[in-house]
Structure formats: C-alpha cells, structure tokens
Motif scaffolding. Structure first.
Motif, PDB file in Angstrom:
ATOM      1  N   ARG A 118      80.245  20.089  63.836  1.00 23.48           N
ATOM      2  CA  ARG A 118      79.363  21.057  63.201  1.00 23.48           C
ATOM      3  C   ARG A 118      77.941  20.799  63.234  1.00 23.48           C
ATOM      4  O   ARG A 118      77.550  19.783  63.243  1.00 23.48           O
ATOM      5  N   ASN A 131      75.418  21.520  61.355  1.00 21.30           N
ATOM      6  CA  ASN A 131      74.868  20.724  60.182  1.00 21.30           C
ATOM      7  C   ASN A 131      75.319  19.458  59.723  1.00 21.30           C
ATOM      8  O   ASN A 131      74.892  18.896  58.750  1.00 21.30           O
ATOM      9  N   LYS A 154      78.521  18.805  58.282  1.00 22.24           N
ATOM     10  CA  LYS A 154      79.330  19.170  57.167  1.00 22.24           C
ATOM     11  C   LYS A 154      80.757  19.295  57.745  1.00 22.24           C
ATOM     12  O   LYS A 154      81.168  20.452  57.599  1.00 22.24           O
ATOM     13  N   GLN A 155      81.147  18.385  58.280  1.00 19.93           N
ATOM     14  CA  GLN A 155      82.611  18.593  59.013  1.00 19.93           C
ATOM     15  C   GLN A 155      83.883  18.808  57.917  1.00 19.93           C
ATOM     16  O   GLN A 155      84.781  19.486  58.208  1.00 19.93           O
ATOM     17  N   TRP A 156      83.492  18.214  56.683  1.00 20.02           N
ATOM     18  CA  TRP A 156      84.523  18.436  55.580  1.00 20.02           C
ATOM     19  C   TRP A 156      84.747  19.926  55.133  1.00 20.02           C
ATOM     20  O   TRP A 156      85.527  20.291  54.509  1.00 20.02           O
ATOM     21  N   HIS A 157      83.676  20.788  55.497  1.00 15.72           N
ATOM     22  CA  HIS A 157      83.775  22.417  55.057  1.00 15.72           C
ATOM     23  C   HIS A 157      84.710  23.133  55.752  1.00 15.72           C
ATOM     24  O   HIS A 157      84.790  22.869  57.009  1.00 15.72           O
TER      25      HIS A 157
END
Length: 119
Positions: free
Chosen positions: A22, A24, A26-29
């Motif tokens: 990603r 930004n 924030k791969q956990w989103h």
C-alpha cells in the motif's frame, strides 16, 4: 492435458489476488473500494414491497401482543375473582361464628339479590 490446464486455471482463480504494498504503508487495513453513492439505492417497486412486508410483520406482532395481553388480563381477573370469593367465604364464616347459620344463609341470599340489582 486439457484436464491439467483446467485444474491449474481453477487453482489460479481461487487464489487471492496479490496486490503490491500500500502506498501509505498501512498494510493491515482492508483495501479501499471505489466510492459509489448509488449502489445502495433500490427501485420504487422494491421499496413498496419491503414496506408491505414490514407492515405485515408489524400487524402480526401487534396481534400477538394483543393476544398475550388478553391472556394476561384473563389470568389477572381470574385471580381477583378467586380472592374476592375467598374473602367473602371468610366473611360468612366469621358471621356464622357470631350468628345462627340460618340467618347467615338468609343474609347471603339477600346480598346476592342486591348484587344482581346493582349490576
């Protein structure tokens, strides 16, 4: 050979699509989807059908509640009548202790006649 290619295509299709990192970080989103404001809208006919179905459900709920309340009221009145009868019985028993039995019976009949005239 065709069977092997079909199984290979099926396994590729069932595997999740791998996306890159990603932007930004924030791969956990969950990945965002396109904003489509008209997606949740339904046709007028469909809304009318849903309203009719909801009205039917509400009517059934109301009917069930009324039946339940009627049953509760029936039980309450039965209990009240039973209590009144026991109180009256006790009152006549106390009168019998003091007075003659035949006089008490006469009073009972007279009171019942008065009750019939009142109601």
């Amino acid at each position: 050979m065709s069977e092997a290619t079909q199984t290979l295509e099926a396994s590729v299709a069932s595997a999740p699509v791998v996306q890159g990192m990603r932007k930004n970080g924030k791969q956990w989103h969950q990945p965002k989807t396109a904003f489509r404001p008209r997606v949740g809208q339904t046709s007028y006919e469909r809304r009318l059908e849903e309203r009719k179905a909801m009205a039917a459900v509400k009517a059934k709920e109301k009917e069930m509640k009324e039946e339940k309340e009627a049953e509760r009221q029936r039980r309450v009145t039965a209990i009240k009548e039973k209590r009144a009868a026991t109180e009256e019985r006790e009152r006549y028993q106390k009168m019998e202790e003091k007075m003659h039995k035949k006089r008490v019976e006469r009073l009972k009949r007279r009171e019942k006649r008065n009750k019939m005239l009142k109601s």
